[in-house]
Design a protein around this motif. Sequence first.
Motif, mmCIF file in Angstrom:
data_model
loop_
_atom_site.group_PDB
_atom_site.id
_atom_site.type_symbol
_atom_site.label_atom_id
_atom_site.label_comp_id
_atom_site.label_asym_id
_atom_site.label_seq_id
_atom_site.Cartn_x
_atom_site.Cartn_y
_atom_site.Cartn_z
ATOM 1 N N ALA A 1 56.173 48.129 71.155
ATOM 2 C CA ALA A 1 56.113 48.514 69.622
ATOM 3 C C ALA A 1 57.530 49.152 69.424
ATOM 4 N N LEU A 2 58.079 49.980 70.183
ATOM 5 C CA LEU A 2 59.215 50.808 69.770
ATOM 6 C C LEU A 2 60.470 49.618 69.619
ATOM 7 N N LEU A 3 60.522 48.831 70.251
ATOM 8 C CA LEU A 3 61.462 47.555 70.371
ATOM 9 C C LEU A 3 61.334 46.797 68.995
ATOM 10 N N ASP A 4 59.942 46.463 68.965
ATOM 11 C CA ASP A 4 59.816 45.532 67.716
ATOM 12 C C ASP A 4 59.872 45.986 66.403
ATOM 13 N N GLY A 5 59.942 47.411 66.598
ATOM 14 C CA GLY A 5 60.184 48.303 65.198
ATOM 15 C C GLY A 5 61.632 48.529 64.896
ATOM 16 N N THR A 6 62.448 48.146 65.890
ATOM 17 C CA THR A 6 63.797 48.261 65.737
ATOM 18 C C THR A 6 64.479 47.068 65.638
ATOM 19 N N THR A 7 64.566 46.774 64.157
ATOM 20 C CA THR A 7 64.967 45.447 63.784
ATOM 21 C C THR A 7 66.512 45.519 63.521
ATOM 22 N N LEU A 8 67.067 44.080 63.463
ATOM 23 C CA LEU A 8 68.624 44.021 62.849
ATOM 24 C C LEU A 8 68.537 44.442 61.355
ATOM 25 N N ALA A 9 67.647 44.304 60.803
ATOM 26 C CA ALA A 9 67.532 44.563 59.385
ATOM 27 C C ALA A 9 67.957 46.274 59.467
#
Length: 182
Positions: A35-43
């Motif tokens: 969840a943390l990594l998926d929420g840390t996007t390139l955008a």
Amino acid sequence: MTPRLRDATAADVEAIAFLHWRGWEDAYRGVLTDALLDGTTLAMRRAQWPGWFETKRAGLIVADEAGDLVGFVCAVPAREIAALGAASEIQLLYVRADRQGAGLGAALLRAGAARAASLWPGALGLWVVRGHPCARGFYERMGGRLGPERREWLRGEPIDEVAYLWDEPFRLAACPEAGQAG
């Protein structure tokens, strides 16, 4: 080709944002929550870095290989780690995955330590994710003294970290043979 270490410029912000995002994916997938990594996007990183650049530029050094950034380090005045006696900290250190293991991380850490020692004299510290044995081994090989652990929260997700400290960062900065991995 050996990358050249240099001060970051505003023109590097996009590449730094990419390295920061990709570094999180490469280093922490399977260590931190999805969840943390998926929420840390390139955008997200692209949106954050223009403002961050202005506040971090004094301690921001990039590894440039013929115009391609392959790593960066960011030294800042000590924040929470000041409670452990540090005057400065390495807030970020990322090396592109395909460039790890050849000494670039060590070179960046030494450059960051030198910058920190010149701007904020005194001990140097950093926080590293507790469950990341490669990073922990790297900082131990680089002479970091193990400090206490803490639990941080980011967007509602836990991050367990451990501190590493260097009482005399100028020695680390002046020691090219320290840490042959990175």
